[in-house]
Write a protein that holds these residues in place. Sequence first.
Motif, short mmCIF file in Angstrom:
data_model
loop_
_atom_site.label_atom_id
_atom_site.label_comp_id
_atom_site.label_asym_id
_atom_site.label_seq_id
_atom_site.Cartn_x
_atom_site.Cartn_y
_atom_site.Cartn_z
N SER A 86 -13.68 83.32 82.66
CA SER A 86 -12.48 83.77 81.97
C SER A 86 -12.64 83.68 80.46
O SER A 86 -13.37 82.85 79.94
N SER A 87 -11.94 84.57 79.78
CA SER A 87 -11.94 84.57 78.32
C SER A 87 -10.55 84.96 77.84
O SER A 87 -9.93 85.88 78.38
N ASP A 88 -10.05 84.26 76.82
CA ASP A 88 -8.79 84.62 76.21
C ASP A 88 -9.02 85.70 75.15
O ASP A 88 -10.15 85.95 74.73
N GLU A 89 -7.95 86.31 74.69
CA GLU A 89 -8.04 87.26 73.59
C GLU A 89 -8.26 86.51 72.28
O GLU A 89 -7.46 85.65 71.91
N ALA A 90 -9.34 86.83 71.60
CA ALA A 90 -9.70 86.14 70.35
C ALA A 90 -9.15 86.92 69.16
O ALA A 90 -9.90 87.56 68.41
N THR A 91 -7.85 86.84 68.97
CA THR A 91 -7.19 87.68 67.96
C THR A 91 -7.68 87.39 66.55
O THR A 91 -8.05 88.30 65.80
N MET A 92 -7.69 86.12 66.14
CA MET A 92 -8.08 85.79 64.77
C MET A 92 -9.56 86.03 64.54
O MET A 92 -9.95 86.55 63.48
N LEU A 93 -10.41 85.67 65.50
CA LEU A 93 -11.84 85.89 65.33
C LEU A 93 -12.13 87.38 65.22
O LEU A 93 -12.96 87.80 64.41
N HIS A 94 -11.43 88.18 66.02
CA HIS A 94 -11.62 89.63 65.95
C HIS A 94 -11.15 90.16 64.59
O HIS A 94 -11.80 91.01 63.98
N GLU A 95 -10.02 89.66 64.11
CA GLU A 95 -9.52 90.08 62.80
C GLU A 95 -10.50 89.71 61.70
O GLU A 95 -10.75 90.50 60.77
N LEU A 96 -11.06 88.51 61.77
CA LEU A 96 -12.06 88.09 60.79
C LEU A 96 -13.27 89.00 60.82
O LEU A 96 -13.76 89.47 59.77
N THR A 97 -13.77 89.28 62.01
CA THR A 97 -14.93 90.16 62.14
C THR A 97 -14.63 91.55 61.59
O THR A 97 -15.47 92.18 60.95
N GLN A 98 -13.40 92.04 61.83
CA GLN A 98 -13.02 93.37 61.36
C GLN A 98 -13.06 93.44 59.84
O GLN A 98 -13.40 94.49 59.27
N LEU A 99 -12.71 92.35 59.16
CA LEU A 99 -12.79 92.34 57.70
C LEU A 99 -14.21 92.61 57.23
O LEU A 99 -14.44 93.32 56.24
N PHE A 100 -15.19 92.05 57.95
CA PHE A 100 -16.60 92.31 57.62
C PHE A 100 -17.01 93.72 58.07
O PHE A 100 -17.77 94.40 57.36
N ILE A 101 -16.52 94.16 59.23
CA ILE A 101 -16.83 95.51 59.69
C ILE A 101 -16.35 96.54 58.68
O ILE A 101 -17.03 97.54 58.41
N ASP A 102 -15.18 96.31 58.10
CA ASP A 102 -14.64 97.23 57.10
C ASP A 102 -15.55 97.37 55.89
O ASP A 102 -15.52 98.39 55.19
N GLU A 103 -16.37 96.36 55.65
CA GLU A 103 -17.33 96.38 54.54
C GLU A 103 -18.74 96.71 55.03
O GLU A 103 -19.71 96.54 54.30
N GLU A 104 -18.85 97.16 56.29
CA GLU A 104 -20.13 97.50 56.92
C GLU A 104 -21.06 96.30 56.97
O GLU A 104 -22.29 96.44 56.84
N ARG A 105 -20.47 95.13 57.17
CA ARG A 105 -21.24 93.90 57.26
C ARG A 105 -20.81 93.03 58.46
O ARG A 105 -21.04 91.84 58.46
N GLY A 106 -20.22 93.66 59.45
CA GLY A 106 -19.76 92.90 60.60
C GLY A 106 -20.09 93.58 61.91
O GLY A 106 -20.21 94.81 61.98
N VAL A 107 -20.24 92.78 62.96
CA VAL A 107 -20.47 93.28 64.31
C VAL A 107 -19.59 92.47 65.25
O VAL A 107 -19.58 91.23 65.21
N TRP A 108 -18.84 93.16 66.09
CA TRP A 108 -18.01 92.49 67.09
C TRP A 108 -18.61 92.75 68.47
O TRP A 108 -18.99 93.87 68.79
N TRP A 109 -18.70 91.67 69.27
CA TRP A 109 -19.16 91.81 70.65
C TRP A 109 -18.09 91.23 71.57
O TRP A 109 -17.71 90.08 71.44
N ASN A 110 -17.63 92.09 72.49
CA ASN A 110 -16.59 91.69 73.43
C ASN A 110 -17.19 90.82 74.52
O ASN A 110 -18.02 91.28 75.32
N LEU A 111 -16.79 89.57 74.57
CA LEU A 111 -17.32 88.64 75.55
C LEU A 111 -17.03 89.11 76.98
O LEU A 111 -17.77 88.78 77.91
#
Length: 314
Positions: A262-287
Amino acid sequence: MLTTRGILARSLFGLWLALLLAACGNEAPGIAGGTDADTDTDGDSDSDGDSDSDGDSDTDSDSDGDSDADSCRKVEVVIAVDASGSMVEELVALRDDVFPAFADQLVEIGEGLDNFRVATLDACPNPANFHTQGIGGECAFFGGEPWIDSASPNMDAEFACVGDIYLGDQECSGENDDEQPATAALTAMEAPWIEEENAGFLRDDAMLVVMAITDEDEQPTLDGVETAQDIYDGLVAIKGDVSRIVFLGIGGTTACEGEYGSSDEATMLHELTQLFIDEERGVWWNLCDGALEDGLDAAFAGIEEACDEFVPIE
């Protein structure tokens, strides 16, 4: 027949190859001139006046218009892992798949990487010292520093040792305060830790890669760290420019039952990663998608691109 994982792995490889070709500045040949197929007479495959084939006006082998032939030559990696009781399946995958893959793939970065170092810690920022031991005992890192160094002749054994995440020194209560991997990584690279136990890890001429993984969500407990923006700002401040950082966030996009339980929704971690993605410096992987080794492939595609554009601190 390709399995779903096989199709995904092939797609990620395609992404990696496309980014790598872009980083290397591949161009279509010209139409005339000299002994090549372009419009100049210098014998290369571009249309400039130098003797290389990168399309700029300098004499190195890159396409950035400066006088050097490299991008980043050094990389620092910080891996922060939620090692709470719900992470049993993920920890096995990290130990058996992800950590060995790091050892293999880091040496491939940039076709000219001088060295790299990898530091590991759990998701409790108290203490925020880099780990020098695993569950089985001391890892005896080559060079005596609290990180794995690319010069080590025993790198595989060191990754295997520290990959069994040690929790014996953490002072978190276990009531969600041990599930803040990004905050722990940030804390480890700020005073007092970066001046004491972790001293010497950061280098002005190295690119920083941070990987944070949890099956719940980032739940900061430190004063002054409350939001994803706080963590982002802190990490960027460490290097002075977001272009010198790659952030890999691994967590649940939604609550799910996946390959690793099981995995919970990682709202804050995803939001943090998105800030880097917006600068083309982030990668998000869905557990929830499982296959952490494939997530690592996606991360290395981002690292390759960032490495090609890296500008050291002056």
